[in-house]
Write a protein that holds these residues in place. Sequence first.
Motif, short mmCIF file in Angstrom:
data_model
loop_
_atom_site.label_atom_id
_atom_site.label_comp_id
_atom_site.label_asym_id
_atom_site.label_seq_id
_atom_site.Cartn_x
_atom_site.Cartn_y
_atom_site.Cartn_z
N ILE A 9 0.83 -1.21 0.00
CA ILE A 9 0.00 0.00 0.00
C ILE A 9 0.87 1.26 0.00
N GLY A 10 0.52 2.19 -0.89
CA GLY A 10 1.20 3.49 -0.91
C GLY A 10 0.17 4.60 -0.73
N ILE A 11 0.63 5.74 -0.20
CA ILE A 11 -0.28 6.89 -0.05
C ILE A 11 -0.19 7.72 -1.34
N ALA A 12 -1.35 7.90 -1.97
CA ALA A 12 -1.41 8.59 -3.27
C ALA A 12 -1.15 10.09 -3.10
N ALA A 13 -0.89 10.74 -4.22
CA ALA A 13 -0.63 12.19 -4.20
C ALA A 13 -1.86 12.96 -3.75
N GLY A 14 -1.61 14.07 -3.07
CA GLY A 14 -2.69 15.00 -2.75
C GLY A 14 -3.04 15.10 -1.29
N GLU A 277 -4.31 -8.65 -8.07
CA GLU A 277 -4.56 -9.78 -8.99
C GLU A 277 -4.57 -9.33 -10.45
N ALA A 278 -4.95 -8.07 -10.69
CA ALA A 278 -4.95 -7.56 -12.06
C ALA A 278 -3.53 -7.24 -12.55
N GLY A 279 -2.55 -7.24 -11.63
CA GLY A 279 -1.16 -7.05 -12.07
C GLY A 279 -0.44 -5.88 -11.42
N ALA A 280 -1.07 -5.24 -10.43
CA ALA A 280 -0.40 -4.09 -9.79
C ALA A 280 0.67 -4.57 -8.83
N GLU A 281 1.80 -3.87 -8.85
CA GLU A 281 2.89 -4.15 -7.89
C GLU A 281 2.55 -3.57 -6.53
N VAL A 282 1.97 -2.37 -6.57
CA VAL A 282 1.65 -1.62 -5.36
C VAL A 282 0.31 -0.95 -5.63
N VAL A 283 -0.44 -0.67 -4.55
CA VAL A 283 -1.76 -0.04 -4.71
C VAL A 283 -1.78 1.24 -3.88
N GLN A 284 -2.10 2.34 -4.53
CA GLN A 284 -2.18 3.61 -3.80
C GLN A 284 -3.60 3.88 -3.32
N VAL A 285 -3.70 4.56 -2.19
CA VAL A 285 -5.02 4.96 -1.71
C VAL A 285 -5.03 6.46 -1.43
N ALA A 286 -6.12 7.12 -1.80
CA ALA A 286 -6.27 8.55 -1.52
C ALA A 286 -7.50 8.78 -0.64
N THR A 287 -8.70 8.55 -1.20
CA THR A 287 -9.93 8.78 -0.44
C THR A 287 -9.93 7.98 0.87
N TYR A 288 -9.51 6.73 0.79
CA TYR A 288 -9.49 5.86 1.98
C TYR A 288 -8.61 6.49 3.06
N TYR A 289 -7.46 7.01 2.65
CA TYR A 289 -6.57 7.63 3.63
C TYR A 289 -7.16 8.95 4.14
N ALA A 290 -7.78 9.71 3.23
CA ALA A 290 -8.40 10.98 3.65
C ALA A 290 -9.44 10.73 4.75
N GLU A 291 -10.15 9.62 4.67
CA GLU A 291 -11.21 9.33 5.63
C GLU A 291 -10.74 8.58 6.86
N PHE A 292 -9.88 7.58 6.69
CA PHE A 292 -9.54 6.70 7.82
C PHE A 292 -8.14 6.86 8.38
N ARG A 293 -7.32 7.62 7.69
CA ARG A 293 -5.99 7.96 8.20
C ARG A 293 -5.18 6.75 8.68
N LEU A 294 -4.37 6.94 9.70
CA LEU A 294 -3.42 5.91 10.14
C LEU A 294 -4.12 4.60 10.55
N ASN A 295 -5.20 4.71 11.30
CA ASN A 295 -5.87 3.48 11.76
C ASN A 295 -6.41 2.67 10.59
N GLY A 296 -6.94 3.38 9.61
CA GLY A 296 -7.44 2.70 8.41
C GLY A 296 -6.33 1.96 7.69
N ILE A 297 -5.17 2.60 7.55
CA ILE A 297 -4.05 1.95 6.87
C ILE A 297 -3.60 0.73 7.67
N ARG A 298 -3.61 0.88 8.98
CA ARG A 298 -3.21 -0.27 9.82
C ARG A 298 -4.14 -1.45 9.55
#
Length: 305
Positions: A9-14, A277-298
Amino acid sequence: MEDTIRRKIGIAAGLIKTMRHVPNGLGELVHHITFGSFTFEPREGNKEPTYYFDSKSFASYNAVGLKNIGLLTFIVEELIGRRDEFLRLKAQGCKIRLSLAPLKTGDLKEMVQILLKYWLNIYDIVDEIEVNAACPNHRDEKDGRLHDVLAKDTVALKLLMMEGVDCPCPKAIKIAPNTTFECLEEIVRLSITYGYTMIVSGNTVLSDTPIDANERPRISVPKCGMGGAPLLDGAVAQVSTLHRIIDNWITDPPRVTPTVIACGGVKSANGAQKHIEAGAEVVQVATYYAEFRLNGIRDLVAELT
Ligand SMILES: Cc1cc2nc3c(=O)[nH]c(=O)nc-3n(C[C@H](O)[C@H](O)[C@H](O)COP(=O)(O)O)c2cc1C
């Protein structure tokens, strides 16, 4: 090192524009944090309110308008001024990625020159550069209309990507969602030609500003970028198509082909898993992080492992 590879998981731009936005503990969980986007010049962005989240549909609407202090100030004040904090973050296994948003022809070239000028001071901090070719919600300075999404115009994209060739570290191009097959093929070709080793697939989609029960706009401008769950299926399909194109790409002599970083629609481990499964090496999240922050990422990281 191995740990960095396992992290998905990576944190997306913005969402994170300064070290002050980084909560304690995030660096131990994520593959990377994207700082920015930064423009060549400082930018005030649109007036508030610029963000609205609809919990029913899990969609975010933003018109931040690339509010930021500009690349030069960021390098001098943040990367050099807070060097020890960045190095600590890296020691936790988190890569530092800078998102650059060139707004006009020549901006990316100038930004690469700034990076080169300060590279000896920052080479051990900055891991990757991400060039944002897909922002749907910054304004045309002349008439205030929205820009076309650059990444769908392959001629404009080629000119942009050429400007980034001298970038002193690995670089990614961040492209728009819902891009045609022909355009994706061209993006892969351009990435190989100009040395972009990663493609970040997906950004917000252009949307009307949502209105409240009294028909008042929720954010300050009539058009904005929508992120979040409604993007998931399209975003996964695009990752899959890109992955297929790259897998079948044959170069003679062999050249490095780009890896795909997925971005769009993740609100659970299940969504992230679909991207992987579609082939991504890493997946970025933006809205999810904006809403749930550190606990969500955990939670997300725990469910994925
Ligand atoms: C508040 C907010 C600000 C954003 N700003 C940027 C930005 O500066 N640069 C960029 O490339 N993308 C920006 N985005 C787009 C996200 O990085 C991401 O591509 C998009 O929201 C889709 O991911 P999501 O469905 O996880 O939200 C922003 C998104 C949000 C919600």
